[in-house]
Design a protein around this motif. Structure first.
Motif, PDB file in Angstrom:
ATOM      1  N   THR A   1       0.411  -0.965   0.001  1.00  0.00           N
ATOM      2  CA  THR A   1       0.392   0.046  -0.248  1.00  0.00           C
ATOM      3  C   THR A   1       0.957   1.218   0.024  1.00  0.00           C
ATOM      4  O   THR A   1       0.742   1.905  -1.146  1.00  0.00           O
ATOM      5  N   VAL A   2       2.167   1.252   0.692  1.00  0.00           N
ATOM      6  CA  VAL A   2       2.946   2.252   0.679  1.00  0.00           C
ATOM      7  C   VAL A   2       3.996   2.285  -0.915  1.00  0.00           C
ATOM      8  O   VAL A   2       3.474   3.401  -1.192  1.00  0.00           O
ATOM      9  N   ILE A   3       4.416   1.492  -1.400  1.00  0.00           N
ATOM     10  CA  ILE A   3       4.870   1.740  -2.322  1.00  0.00           C
ATOM     11  C   ILE A   3       3.740   1.811  -3.260  1.00  0.00           C
ATOM     12  O   ILE A   3       4.226   2.635  -4.477  1.00  0.00           O
ATOM     13  N   VAL A   4       2.127   1.419  -3.434  1.00  0.00           N
ATOM     14  CA  VAL A   4       1.547   1.488  -4.464  1.00  0.00           C
ATOM     15  C   VAL A   4       1.185   3.556  -4.080  1.00  0.00           C
ATOM     16  O   VAL A   4       1.428   4.496  -5.201  1.00  0.00           O
ATOM     17  N   PHE A   5       0.429   3.997  -2.619  1.00  0.00           N
ATOM     18  CA  PHE A   5       1.061   5.555  -2.680  1.00  0.00           C
ATOM     19  C   PHE A   5       1.847   6.138  -3.427  1.00  0.00           C
ATOM     20  O   PHE A   5       2.028   7.295  -4.098  1.00  0.00           O
TER      21      PHE A   5
ATOM     22  N   PHE B   1       1.888  -2.445 -14.212  1.00  0.00           N
ATOM     23  CA  PHE B   1       1.919  -4.045 -13.873  1.00  0.00           C
ATOM     24  C   PHE B   1       2.506  -4.077 -11.968  1.00  0.00           C
ATOM     25  O   PHE B   1       2.425  -5.062 -11.616  1.00  0.00           O
ATOM     26  N   LEU B   2       2.473  -3.122 -11.590  1.00  0.00           N
ATOM     27  CA  LEU B   2       2.644  -3.624 -10.391  1.00  0.00           C
ATOM     28  C   LEU B   2       1.424  -4.132  -9.231  1.00  0.00           C
ATOM     29  O   LEU B   2       1.372  -4.949  -8.430  1.00  0.00           O
ATOM     30  N   LEU B   3       0.256  -3.086 -10.188  1.00  0.00           N
ATOM     31  CA  LEU B   3      -1.178  -3.406  -9.301  1.00  0.00           C
ATOM     32  C   LEU B   3      -1.472  -4.407 -10.051  1.00  0.00           C
ATOM     33  O   LEU B   3      -1.972  -5.449  -9.165  1.00  0.00           O
ATOM     34  N   VAL B   4      -1.035  -5.457 -10.845  1.00  0.00           N
ATOM     35  CA  VAL B   4      -1.320  -6.924 -11.392  1.00  0.00           C
ATOM     36  C   VAL B   4      -1.427  -7.742 -10.568  1.00  0.00           C
ATOM     37  O   VAL B   4      -1.307  -8.405 -10.206  1.00  0.00           O
ATOM     38  N   TRP B   5       0.037  -7.158 -10.631  1.00  0.00           N
ATOM     39  CA  TRP B   5       0.920  -8.026  -9.506  1.00  0.00           C
ATOM     40  C   TRP B   5       0.372  -8.386  -8.151  1.00  0.00           C
ATOM     41  O   TRP B   5       0.300  -9.599  -7.924  1.00  0.00           O
TER      42      TRP B   5
ATOM     43  N   SER C   1      -5.186   4.645  -1.955  1.00  0.00           N
ATOM     44  CA  SER C   1      -3.871   3.799  -1.089  1.00  0.00           C
ATOM     45  C   SER C   1      -3.786   4.387   0.264  1.00  0.00           C
ATOM     46  O   SER C   1      -3.877   4.019   1.054  1.00  0.00           O
ATOM     47  N   PHE C   2      -4.050   5.667  -0.010  1.00  0.00           N
ATOM     48  CA  PHE C   2      -4.686   6.635   2.107  1.00  0.00           C
ATOM     49  C   PHE C   2      -5.577   5.821   2.782  1.00  0.00           C
ATOM     50  O   PHE C   2      -4.921   5.493   3.287  1.00  0.00           O
ATOM     51  N   VAL C   3      -6.559   5.494   1.892  1.00  0.00           N
ATOM     52  CA  VAL C   3      -7.815   5.113   2.364  1.00  0.00           C
ATOM     53  C   VAL C   3      -7.196   3.797   3.131  1.00  0.00           C
ATOM     54  O   VAL C   3      -7.557   3.436   4.255  1.00  0.00           O
ATOM     55  N   GLN C   4      -6.442   3.130   2.159  1.00  0.00           N
ATOM     56  CA  GLN C   4      -6.088   1.170   2.893  1.00  0.00           C
ATOM     57  C   GLN C   4      -5.003   1.231   3.265  1.00  0.00           C
ATOM     58  O   GLN C   4      -5.296   0.911   5.087  1.00  0.00           O
ATOM     59  N   PHE C   5      -4.510   2.942   3.753  1.00  0.00           N
ATOM     60  CA  PHE C   5      -3.350   3.175   4.985  1.00  0.00           C
ATOM     61  C   PHE C   5      -4.363   2.826   6.523  1.00  0.00           C
ATOM     62  O   PHE C   5      -4.172   2.520   7.033  1.00  0.00           O
ATOM     63  N   LEU C   6      -5.033   3.972   6.291  1.00  0.00           N
ATOM     64  CA  LEU C   6      -5.986   4.327   7.403  1.00  0.00           C
ATOM     65  C   LEU C   6      -7.249   2.805   7.789  1.00  0.00           C
ATOM     66  O   LEU C   6      -6.641   3.248   8.940  1.00  0.00           O
ATOM     67  N   GLN C   7      -7.301   2.308   7.135  1.00  0.00           N
ATOM     68  CA  GLN C   7      -7.861   1.581   7.562  1.00  0.00           C
ATOM     69  C   GLN C   7      -6.703   0.230   8.067  1.00  0.00           C
ATOM     70  O   GLN C   7      -7.770  -0.213   9.414  1.00  0.00           O
ATOM     71  N   TYR C   8      -5.799   0.325   7.893  1.00  0.00           N
ATOM     72  CA  TYR C   8      -5.508  -0.586   8.737  1.00  0.00           C
ATOM     73  C   TYR C   8      -5.181  -1.205   9.920  1.00  0.00           C
ATOM     74  O   TYR C   8      -5.268  -1.461  10.384  1.00  0.00           O
TER      75      TYR C   8
END
Length: 347
Positions: free
Chosen positions: A145-149, A170-174, A235-242
């Motif tokens: 999540t941090v890398i995608v952000f 490609f990173l998102l697909v992987w 990515s920001f929301v997923q970071f908060l969610q985690y």
């Protein structure tokens, strides 16, 4: 400390000690193989016994229901009626007990894991291994999540190269492909993940793959900044969610109310009500952003210069994500609201 011989006699003595160690290793390994065969036999025996018992329970349940349907005029005595009710409750409880037993027994992979991994056994046979794999999954999600952000921020504000965008997609697909595999393994080991959130990752994998194949052009540039901004927000929301969901899970487990294999996953889960619900506005805003992306893409698809099939496919994917996320979250909120309404109000 390494052995540093100073003479031939010491080398001979050291070799004699190594020979003894080697014999012990062979004996230990031989014993290990014997125990392993015993464990395999016990696993097969237990699996077969559960299968036979479950089949007999199913037949007994069907017989009870058939007797009730065929002979409604026969009135059972109170003792018999209570016994029948107790049997039905026990059958339901036994099904849950068998599911818990099977979590520690080898089982056949589902269709997806079979296609990806073949018939490799992915069942983890002790709690420590299950928890370790679950925790590693959580850390993997957080790091990615941090890398995608950071990657989406770089593409959005620093560099505007199609090759860099392709690398990001490609990173998102992987990432999403890896999530689907890991989640299938977790489900195989007892994790309770909502079916929609697993399907959500399949759709996200498809969407990322379509974005990867979208060629450079006017329409791609029209949607590029909106897409990257959405990825940043997601990515920001997923970071908060985690961090919020991991805190909720920790409190529930400490109180003995949470399942040890529960996960922090995308979306709003019923157990998240223990604490603040500040994530709801962020989640609903993200859902409607998905709807906005879908509407934007369908408007672009109607333009006369639109020749790329990727526009319509991405639009359908975003609409699917919006509908699934929105109604799943709304359903959880409504269900919890109704449960709160049913609770007696204190003075």
């Amino acid at each position: 400390m390494l052995f540093s011989p100073t003479g031939v006699s010491e080398c001979f003595r050291e070799w004699g000690d190594l020979e003894k160690d080697y014999q012990q290793i062979q004996d230990t390994h031989r014993l290990y193989r014997v125990k392993l065969e015993e464990v395999t036999k016990l696993q097969n025996s237990c699996t077969s016994a559960i299968s036979r018992h479950r089949k007999k329970l199913k037949e007994l349940w069907a017989s009870l229901q058939q007797c009730k349907a065929k002979h409604p005029e026969q009135k059972l005595s109170p003792e018999e009626a209570d016994s029948v009710a107790d049997i039905e409750v026990a059958i339901a409880e036994r099904a849950v007990a068998f599911s818990e037993m099977e979590a520690f027994l080898p089982k056949k992979n589902g269709l997806y894991l079979t296609l990806v991994l073949g018939n490799v056994n992915v069942t983890l046979l002790n709690k420590q291994s299950k928890f370790a794999y679950k925790d590693e999954y959580e850390k993997f999600k957080l790091v990615l999540t941090v890398i995608v952000f950071l990657f989406s921020f770089t593409c959005r504000f620093l560099f505007s190269y199609r090759a860099l965008d392709a690398l990001f997609n490609f990173l998102l697909v992987w990432y999403y492909c890896t999530l689907t595999i890991r989640e299938s393994i977790l489900i195989n080991n007892g994790s309770r993940i909502r079916g929609w959130w697993v399907f959500h990752h399949y759709v996200s994998t498809f969407l990322s793959g379509v974005m990867l194949t979208w060629p450079e052009g006017t329409l791609y540039q029209m949607f590029r900044n909106q897409f990257l901004s959405y990825c940043l927000y997601q990515s920001f929301v997923q970071f908060l969610q985690y961090y919020y969901q991991s805190g909720c899970l920790y409190r529930l487990r400490a109180l003995g109310e949470g399942h040890n294999m529960d996960l922090t996953v995308e979306g709003f889960q019923s157990w998240m009500w223990r604490g603040l619900t500040f994530l709801l506005p962020f989640l609903f805003f993200g859902h409607f952003w998905q709807l906005y992306n879908g509407v934007t893409l369908f408007k672009m698809f109607q333009l006369p210069e639109c020749k790329e099939w990727q526009v319509a496919m991405c639009g359908c994917s975003y609409i699917t994500l919006f509908l699934g996320n929105f109604f799943t979250t709304l359903g959880v909120v409504y269900h919890k609201y109704m449960m709160n309404q049913d609770k007696p109000k204190s003075l």
